[in-house]
Design an enzyme around this catalytic site. Structure first.
Site, mmCIF file in Angstrom:
data_model
loop_
_atom_site.group_PDB
_atom_site.id
_atom_site.type_symbol
_atom_site.label_atom_id
_atom_site.label_comp_id
_atom_site.label_asym_id
_atom_site.label_seq_id
_atom_site.Cartn_x
_atom_site.Cartn_y
_atom_site.Cartn_z
ATOM 1 C CE LYS A 281 -4.221 1.675 2.199
ATOM 2 N NZ LYS A 281 -5.408 1.321 2.964
ATOM 3 C CD GLU A 365 -19.379 -0.957 9.069
ATOM 4 O OE1 GLU A 365 -19.600 -2.047 8.483
ATOM 5 O OE2 GLU A 365 -18.479 -0.181 8.715
ATOM 6 N NE ARG A 393 -22.893 -2.590 4.225
ATOM 7 C CZ ARG A 393 -21.738 -2.837 3.648
ATOM 8 N NH1 ARG A 393 -20.753 -3.357 4.346
ATOM 9 N NH2 ARG A 393 -21.555 -2.593 2.378
HETATM 10 C C1 LIG Z 1 -19.110 -0.508 5.295
HETATM 11 C C2 LIG Z 1 -17.891 0.350 5.307
HETATM 12 N N1 LIG Z 1 -17.250 0.599 6.472
HETATM 13 C C3 LIG Z 1 -16.145 1.377 6.478
HETATM 14 C C4 LIG Z 1 -15.657 1.908 5.327
HETATM 15 C C5 LIG Z 1 -14.471 2.864 5.370
HETATM 16 N N2 LIG Z 1 -13.337 2.327 4.604
HETATM 17 C C6 LIG Z 1 -13.035 2.774 3.375
HETATM 18 S S1 LIG Z 1 -11.707 2.025 2.734
HETATM 19 C C7 LIG Z 1 -11.489 1.111 4.123
HETATM 20 C C8 LIG Z 1 -10.357 0.164 4.229
HETATM 21 C C9 LIG Z 1 -10.376 -0.808 3.126
HETATM 22 O O1 LIG Z 1 -9.266 -1.621 3.256
HETATM 23 P P1 LIG Z 1 -8.916 -2.620 2.119
HETATM 24 O O2 LIG Z 1 -10.145 -3.273 1.607
HETATM 25 O O3 LIG Z 1 -7.833 -3.510 2.609
HETATM 26 O O4 LIG Z 1 -8.395 -1.706 0.948
HETATM 27 P P2 LIG Z 1 -7.013 -0.899 0.868
HETATM 28 O O5 LIG Z 1 -7.350 0.495 1.202
HETATM 29 O O6 LIG Z 1 -6.045 -1.511 1.816
HETATM 30 O O7 LIG Z 1 -6.598 -1.030 -0.543
HETATM 31 C C10 LIG Z 1 -12.463 1.404 5.070
HETATM 32 C C11 LIG Z 1 -12.546 0.804 6.402
HETATM 33 C C12 LIG Z 1 -16.360 1.627 4.133
HETATM 34 N N3 LIG Z 1 -15.972 2.139 2.958
HETATM 35 N N4 LIG Z 1 -17.453 0.848 4.148
#
Ligand SMILES: Cc1ncc(C[n+]2csc(CCOP(=O)(O)OP(=O)(O)O)c2C)c(N)n1
Length: 632
Positions: A281, A365, A393
């Site tokens: 990342k 959630e 959610r």
């Molecule tokens: C239901 C929900 N909860 C929280 C989020 C906030 N959120 C956006 S990106 C993310 C992390 C995603 O991590 P990952 O899938 O590993 O993707 P990366 O950013 O590491 O590429 C979160 C928690 C969201 N988008 N949707």
């Protein structure tokens, strides 16, 4: 030189494989420069440059459907599908969205911004394709963070029943916004480091040849690359096979040639396939590589120094975190939960001080709330710190698990109201309508950061569930610096007049206060009310106010439909108050696009000047019509 020429996946396919790494370098440069100017999601996009290039090189979008989970990592996809120029206006009003958006491009399969939906959506697409006897490929790109969400497992579980083909690409960077959590993350790590994981050439041959029909083809393909020794299609040893998937990996997500080969192979495999790709990342921009969390979602930053714009004032989130930290010093029952939002909800100080009483449950959630039910039932006081949009959610968990059992817990609902740049997938404007239909749940909204602290202290001492909603950012100074004690279901009446009563809910109190000052200057006798509670409503004081005023003004940072305005209007009708004139400000029942928060509020009429103008015009017209005497 290559980037200039690429305006579609077809242009990309014209580039020799050997030159794709040059294109990737140009894309990284483009991302860092542009996001530095506009803000946006940086680290995740830097991590998937090669991966996205390889996907578009092999698959045939938009006929083949690619679903980006959350889709905050779809910038490279946007670049490759003809939207380079739009980056100047990324996340600005009328500009390009920061997520995939069906209205924006035929290459965007869904409009999404919430996590963990991609495998489920892909499975639906795959079945629809089969029923329509279509031949397209369906690809879900999901990262390890999103794989902490339960919906992903419901999809994996069901896919074995569907007898369909689809490809899941698991982008494993070991990070969510902060570190990924849970057993699966550890499991993926083990896959990564397993010593004898890579099989030797002969074993590989055997394994691959055993795959019916295409085994020989795969071998031929693999033989073309010198690196084929590294791969094995492992048919027995991962959890994904138990779900009926063929598992390939882990492969290096920064090696385009490797990925192109593997994707070509996956395309030919019948049934569901999961390709485990390892990426870094923030790759390629040293500041983001070192601190991917800090550069996950950024406002403007300085390219050379990596310095970000930081808030100058204490935000609501910071106040929430600090208040809980302080209360927890003496209240040993207080525990805090987040669903992968450690950074953003202000909970860091709490973690440092009370690490054993903090739980990051992953992007889960629903689980967070059911988990809180268990904690609460045995006498703890759980606090769930969550963004308004993601709380959606957990609707049934709030209703059924918490409120039906009347379990004491606190929902700290951050980013309520318009969130701004993230746009329609993230606006926190539905929570009042959503929550106010649930019995037993008190719903509060503070008029500023001081009152947030007071409300949290109040909520900790309640014996039922309490939700407190507050916006992104901070609050302005107020002329009303003393705070009455919070009493259940009681308004704070800051001035009682007789001409017009202004209800400024939560963050909209600020606008209400400005209007109050200005109308008073114009000689009107104005009431100013901070409702504090959306539920329970202060019936007694509402009756008093309605008996004294003809004009009632409500301002709220949410949809009016089912919102505070609708509670007041029902009250007026049900209690048969005749001749009342209700002016209500909030949002229509709609999905509201991205842009600056202030600009969006203004567009929807939530600004002082517009409201004053409306009021004065209304009063003026009424006076003319009715010859009404307004006292001064
Ligand atoms: C239901 C929900 N909860 C929280 C989020 C906030 N959120 C956006 S990106 C993310 C992390 C995603 O991590 P990952 O899938 O590993 O993707 P990366 O950013 O590491 O590429 C979160 C928690 C969201 N988008 N949707």
């Amino acid at each position: 030189v290559y980037l200039e020429e690429v305006n579609s996946p077809d242009d990309l396919k014209k580039i020799e494989i050997n030159n794709l790494s040059i294109l990737c370098k140009e894309i990284r440069e483009f991302l860092v420069t542009n996001i530095g100017n506009t803000g946006g999601h940086l680290s995740s996009n830097l991590g998937v440059v090669e991966l996205t290039v390889a996907m578009h090189y092999v698959f045939n979008s938009p006929i083949d459907k690619i679903i980006f989970d959350v889709s905050h990592q779809s910038y490279v996809h946007k670049i490759l599908t003809g939207r380079k120029e739009e980056f100047k206006n990324l996340r600005k009003q009328q500009g390009m969205s920061g997520f995939t958006n069906r209205q924006e491009s035929e290459h965007d399969t869904f409009t999404i911004g919430h996590s963990s939906t991609s495998i489920a959506m892909a499975s639906g697409l795959a079945v629809a394709r089969d029923l329509k006897k279509d031949k397209s490929k369906i690809i879900a790109l999901i990262a390890d963070g999103a794989l902490t969400g339960g919906l992903a497992y419901e999809a994996l579980n069901n896919i074995s029943n569907l007898n369909t083909s689809l490809i899941v690409i698991l982008n494993d960077n070991n990070m969510s916004i902060s570190k990924s959590v849970g057993a699966l993350t550890k499991y993926l790590n083990r896959l990564r480091v397993k010593k004898n994981y890579y099989k030797i050439k002969d074993n590989t041959k055997v394994t691959i040849e055993k795959i019916p029909i295409i085994g020989k083809f795969i071998l031929k393909k693999l033989s073309k690359t010198k690196r084929y020794l590294k791969y094995s299609l492992i048919n027995t040893s991962t959890i994904f096979e138990e779900f009926g998937f063929k598992y390939i990996g882990p492969i290096n997500g920064h090696n385009i040639e490797e990925m192109i080969n593997i994707f070509e192979i996956a395309k030919k495999i019948k049934g569901p396939v999961l390709i485990h790709v390892k990426t870094c990342k923030g790759k390629g921009y040293s500041f983001a590589e070192k601190n991917p969390t800090k550069f996950h979602g950024v406002s403007k930053f300085n390219y050379a120094t990596g310095k970000l714009e930081v808030p100058k004032m204490k935000t609501y989130s910071m106040v929430a975190g600090d208040t809980l930290t302080k209360i927890a010093d003496t209240n040993k029952d207080l525990v805090v939960i987040t669903a992968a939002m450690t950074d953003g909800t202000g909970v860091r100080p709490f973690i440092e001080k009370h690490p054993t009483r903090f739980f990051d449950v992953g992007i889960a959630e629903e689980y967070a709330i059911s988990f809180a039910a268990g904690l609460s039932a045995l006498g703890l006081k759980p606090v769930f710190m969550v963004y308004s949009t993601f709380l959606q959610r957990g609707y049934d968990q709030i209703l059924h698990d918490i409120c039906l059992n009347n379990l004491p817990m606190i929902f700290l609902i951050d980013r309520a109201g318009i969130v701004g740049q993230d746009g329609k997938t993230h606006q926190g404007i539905y929570d009042i309508s959503m929550l106010s239909s649930i019995p037993n749940l008190s719903i509060l909204s503070p008029r500023n950061i001081v009152e947030l602290e007071n409300m949290i202290e109040y909520a900790v001492n309640q014996d039922g569930p309490v939700a407190i909603r507050y916006p992104k950012g901070t609050s302005a100074d107020t002329t009303f610096n003393s705070y009455e004690k919070i009493k259940k279901g009681k308004f704070e009446i800051l001035n009682l007049g007789s001409d017009i009563a202004i209800f400024g809910l939560g963050s909209c109190f600020e606008i209400g206060e400005k209007i109050y000052i200005e109308l008073r200057k114009r000689g009107l006798n104005v009431s100013l009310i901070n409702p504090r509670f959306v539920y329970p409503l202060d019936d007694e004081n509402l009756k008093l106010i309605l008996s004294k005023h003809r004009y009632i003004l409500t301002i709220e940072d949410g949809i009016k439909d089912g919102g505070f305005a609708s509670k007041i209007s029902s009250f007026i009708l049900e209690n048969r108050y005749d001749g009342k004139i209700l002016l209500s400000y909030g949002y229509p029942k709609d999905f509201i696009e991205h842009g600056k928060r202030e600009d969006i509020m203004k567009n929807y009429g939530l600004d002082k000047d517009n409201i004053i103008n409306d009021i004065l015009t209304l009063i003026d017209n009424n006076q003319k019509n009715n010859n009404l005497n307004i006292s001064s």
